[in-house]
Design a protein around this motif. Sequence first.
Motif, PDB file in Angstrom:
ATOM      1  N   TRP A   1       0.845  -1.209   0.000  1.00 58.33           N
ATOM      2  CA  TRP A   1       0.000   0.000   0.000  1.00 58.33           C
ATOM      3  C   TRP A   1       0.878   1.257   0.000  1.00 58.33           C
ATOM      4  CZ3 TRP A   1      -5.038   1.264  -0.498  1.00 58.33           C
ATOM      5  CH2 TRP A   1      -5.463   2.496  -0.023  1.00 58.33           C
TER       6      TRP A   1
ATOM      7  N   ARG B   1      -0.935   3.966  -2.516  1.00 57.88           N
ATOM      8  CA  ARG B   1      -2.339   3.671  -2.195  1.00 57.88           C
ATOM      9  C   ARG B   1      -3.138   3.053  -3.338  1.00 57.88           C
ATOM     10  NH1 ARG B   1      -4.342   8.347   1.852  1.00 57.88           N
ATOM     11  NH2 ARG B   1      -2.493   8.352   3.158  1.00 57.88           N
TER      12      ARG B   1
ATOM     13  N   PRO C   1      -5.030  -0.524   3.298  1.00 57.78           N
ATOM     14  CA  PRO C   1      -4.792   0.864   3.696  1.00 57.78           C
ATOM     15  C   PRO C   1      -4.169   0.989   5.086  1.00 57.78           C
ATOM     16  CG  PRO C   1      -7.155   0.414   3.554  1.00 57.78           C
ATOM     17  CD  PRO C   1      -6.449  -0.801   3.088  1.00 57.78           C
TER      18      PRO C   1
END
Length: 82
Positions: free
Chosen positions: A32, A37, A42
Amino acid sequence: MRRRSNDVLTVEQMATVVGVGRQTAYAQCRLWLATDRVEGIPCHRIGRLILVYRCELETWLGFPIAWPPADDNHATPPPAST
């Protein structure tokens, strides 16, 4: 607004919620962070610490999570001996 202590999870706690192992959870968090992202789970890096915000994890999963887990033996104190 008052913050609850369970609004932020460690990677180990997130692994329990998602149902993956510790190493997989850390690998997905690193993914991530490395892919800006796009892929992975997350999370946020604060220095060397990686934290998972509950609201972001619930959005990513698509449903609310129950934390602490109902089957967590450490969530309730052991019964008093008589």
